[in-house]
Design a protein around this motif. Sequence first.
Motif, PDB file in Angstrom:
ATOM      1  N   ASP A 118       0.815  -1.183   0.000  1.00 60.98           N
ATOM      2  CA  ASP A 118       0.185  -0.040  -0.115  1.00 60.98           C
ATOM      3  C   ASP A 118       1.006   1.161  -0.071  1.00 60.98           C
ATOM      4  N   VAL A 119       0.894   1.856  -1.244  1.00 61.12           N
ATOM      5  CA  VAL A 119       1.907   2.938  -1.438  1.00 61.12           C
ATOM      6  C   VAL A 119       1.633   4.196  -0.488  1.00 61.12           C
ATOM      7  N   SER A 120       0.244   4.478  -0.086  1.00 56.96           N
ATOM      8  CA  SER A 120      -0.384   5.519   0.736  1.00 56.96           C
ATOM      9  C   SER A 120       0.386   5.259   2.243  1.00 56.96           C
ATOM     10  N   LYS A 121       0.797   4.309   2.492  1.00 55.43           N
ATOM     11  CA  LYS A 121       1.080   4.128   3.895  1.00 55.43           C
ATOM     12  C   LYS A 121       2.613   4.501   4.059  1.00 55.43           C
ATOM     13  N   PRO A 122       3.100   4.884   5.252  1.00 52.52           N
ATOM     14  CA  PRO A 122       4.319   5.451   5.654  1.00 52.52           C
ATOM     15  C   PRO A 122       5.486   4.358   5.027  1.00 52.52           C
ATOM     16  N   VAL A 123       6.553   5.015   4.788  1.00 51.74           N
ATOM     17  CA  VAL A 123       7.494   3.891   4.596  1.00 51.74           C
ATOM     18  C   VAL A 123       8.024   2.996   5.736  1.00 51.74           C
ATOM     19  N   GLY A 124       7.833   1.719   5.551  1.00 58.74           N
ATOM     20  CA  GLY A 124       8.174   1.196   6.572  1.00 58.74           C
ATOM     21  C   GLY A 124       7.116   0.025   7.265  1.00 58.74           C
ATOM     22  N   GLN A 125       5.823   0.597   6.637  1.00 58.04           N
ATOM     23  CA  GLN A 125       4.452   0.096   7.126  1.00 58.04           C
ATOM     24  C   GLN A 125       3.469  -0.175   5.876  1.00 58.04           C
ATOM     25  N   ARG A 126       4.364  -0.431   4.764  1.00 57.54           N
ATOM     26  CA  ARG A 126       3.655  -0.701   3.579  1.00 57.54           C
ATOM     27  C   ARG A 126       2.960  -1.932   3.132  1.00 57.54           C
ATOM     28  N   ILE A 127       3.794  -2.996   3.827  1.00 56.16           N
ATOM     29  CA  ILE A 127       3.386  -4.426   3.390  1.00 56.16           C
ATOM     30  C   ILE A 127       2.019  -4.697   4.250  1.00 56.16           C
ATOM     31  N   LYS A 183      19.300 -24.305 -22.447  1.00 57.84           N
ATOM     32  CA  LYS A 183      19.630 -25.433 -23.285  1.00 57.84           C
ATOM     33  C   LYS A 183      18.828 -26.909 -22.972  1.00 57.84           C
ATOM     34  N   SER A 184      18.419 -26.918 -21.906  1.00 61.86           N
ATOM     35  CA  SER A 184      17.572 -27.937 -21.576  1.00 61.86           C
ATOM     36  C   SER A 184      16.086 -27.754 -21.682  1.00 61.86           C
ATOM     37  N   HIS A 185      15.714 -26.721 -22.230  1.00 60.50           N
ATOM     38  CA  HIS A 185      14.270 -26.278 -22.335  1.00 60.50           C
ATOM     39  C   HIS A 185      14.197 -25.350 -23.511  1.00 60.50           C
ATOM     40  N   PRO A 186      14.570 -25.910 -24.658  1.00 59.27           N
ATOM     41  CA  PRO A 186      14.702 -25.293 -25.881  1.00 59.27           C
ATOM     42  C   PRO A 186      13.332 -24.565 -26.208  1.00 59.27           C
ATOM     43  N   LYS A 187      12.299 -25.014 -25.996  1.00 55.84           N
ATOM     44  CA  LYS A 187      10.873 -24.271 -26.049  1.00 55.84           C
ATOM     45  C   LYS A 187      10.287 -24.518 -24.795  1.00 55.84           C
ATOM     46  N   LEU A 188       9.945 -23.061 -24.450  1.00 58.47           N
ATOM     47  CA  LEU A 188       9.163 -23.034 -22.893  1.00 58.47           C
ATOM     48  C   LEU A 188       7.716 -22.884 -23.137  1.00 58.47           C
ATOM     49  N   SER A 189       7.093 -23.375 -22.316  1.00 60.04           N
ATOM     50  CA  SER A 189       5.703 -23.005 -22.036  1.00 60.04           C
ATOM     51  C   SER A 189       5.445 -22.535 -20.616  1.00 60.04           C
ATOM     52  N   LEU A 190       5.207 -21.218 -20.677  1.00 61.25           N
ATOM     53  CA  LEU A 190       5.134 -20.576 -19.231  1.00 61.25           C
ATOM     54  C   LEU A 190       3.705 -19.963 -18.980  1.00 61.25           C
ATOM     55  N   LYS A 191       3.366 -20.110 -17.610  1.00 64.10           N
ATOM     56  CA  LYS A 191       2.284 -19.416 -17.219  1.00 64.10           C
ATOM     57  C   LYS A 191       2.432 -18.301 -16.235  1.00 64.10           C
ATOM     58  N   THR A 192       2.066 -17.104 -16.530  1.00 61.17           N
ATOM     59  CA  THR A 192       2.351 -15.979 -15.904  1.00 61.17           C
ATOM     60  C   THR A 192       1.565 -16.272 -14.225  1.00 61.17           C
ATOM     61  N   ARG A 193       2.455 -15.585 -13.088  1.00 64.62           N
ATOM     62  CA  ARG A 193       1.779 -15.806 -12.015  1.00 64.62           C
ATOM     63  C   ARG A 193       2.002 -14.475 -11.110  1.00 64.62           C
ATOM     64  N   ARG A 194       1.249 -13.655 -10.798  1.00 58.62           N
ATOM     65  CA  ARG A 194       1.202 -12.549 -10.286  1.00 58.62           C
ATOM     66  C   ARG A 194       1.355 -12.819  -8.588  1.00 58.62           C
ATOM     67  N   TRP A 195       2.460 -12.485  -7.863  1.00 59.23           N
ATOM     68  CA  TRP A 195       2.457 -12.843  -6.690  1.00 59.23           C
ATOM     69  C   TRP A 195       2.034 -11.525  -5.710  1.00 59.23           C
ATOM     70  N   PHE A 196       2.266 -10.392  -6.299  1.00 53.92           N
ATOM     71  CA  PHE A 196       1.963  -9.293  -5.301  1.00 53.92           C
ATOM     72  C   PHE A 196       1.144  -8.269  -6.213  1.00 53.92           C
ATOM     73  N   THR A 197       0.544  -7.267  -5.112  1.00 52.77           N
ATOM     74  CA  THR A 197      -0.276  -6.204  -5.498  1.00 52.77           C
ATOM     75  C   THR A 197       0.199  -4.815  -5.134  1.00 52.77           C
ATOM     76  N   VAL A 198       0.271  -3.792  -6.107  1.00 58.25           N
ATOM     77  CA  VAL A 198       0.629  -2.583  -5.363  1.00 58.25           C
ATOM     78  C   VAL A 198      -0.572  -1.799  -5.590  1.00 58.25           C
ATOM     79  N   PHE A 199      -0.874  -1.052  -4.598  1.00 58.17           N
ATOM     80  CA  PHE A 199      -2.072  -0.260  -4.623  1.00 58.17           C
ATOM     81  C   PHE A 199      -1.824   0.903  -3.700  1.00 58.17           C
ATOM     82  N   MET A 200      -3.040   1.804  -3.691  1.00 63.55           N
ATOM     83  CA  MET A 200      -3.100   3.075  -2.773  1.00 63.55           C
ATOM     84  C   MET A 200      -4.437   2.914  -2.162  1.00 63.55           C
ATOM     85  N   SER A 201      -4.345   3.139  -0.636  1.00 66.93           N
ATOM     86  CA  SER A 201      -5.846   2.900  -0.219  1.00 66.93           C
ATOM     87  C   SER A 201      -6.546   4.354  -0.172  1.00 66.93           C
ATOM     88  N   PRO A 202      -7.663   4.177  -0.319  1.00 69.87           N
ATOM     89  CA  PRO A 202      -8.657   5.647  -0.118  1.00 69.87           C
ATOM     90  C   PRO A 202      -7.826   6.534   1.018  1.00 69.87           C
TER      91      PRO A 202
END
Length: 202
Positions: A118-127, A183-202
């Motif tokens: 939460d970017v609206s929180k003070p530094v050190g209290q954002r997680i 070299k061991s995976h010459p053709k990749l098949s990847l699925k995206t995974r979003r581990w985090f969210t960045v937001f600002m609270s009202p």
Amino acid sequence: MAQIPSDVPVTQGQPGAFTSFFGPDPLNLLGVVILTSLGTWGLPQMVKRRDVLIAYPYTNTLTVLRVTGKVLREAMERSAEYFDLDDEGHICVSESFLKPKVEHYNYDYYAGVDYAIDVSKPVGQRITALTYQGKTVRDGDECTICLNSYRASGAGGYPEYTRCPIVREINVEMSDLILDFFKSHPKLSLKTRRWFTVFMSP
């Protein structure tokens, strides 16, 4: 040469294919719970050796540490300093990571845990949320985390890592590890995974 699926973004600083590339399989392979961003680089869809060497020119190796939930949160709070709000209230990159020199490399994101900044929180209290497999990570919890050697030394504003015991050191340069993987995976098949969210609270 290796091929990345065209529908998966691999762009600098984005947690799309990068965290998928170093996602669940490498987590299992390395025997760690959490993996930090090991660089902020981009790759074309058709990857050649020179692309990897240009994208990751550093001589870093890997270090696995045992950390507590408290240490993990402290490190994440440092990374959360990367974000700020501009004069119009929009999320932007903090001036402290741009001046006196650009330091995007001192911002880390994490795979293996879900978290919110939460970017609206003070530094050190954002997680504002930090969970592992749906359970809140407590200060006394312990887990393993894989970092590049630069970060494990505490560089970039992460001194808490220097207090953590080393579980394992992988003395192979990152560029070589990446090349070996392709070299061991010459053709990749990847699925995206979003581990985090960045937001600002009202």
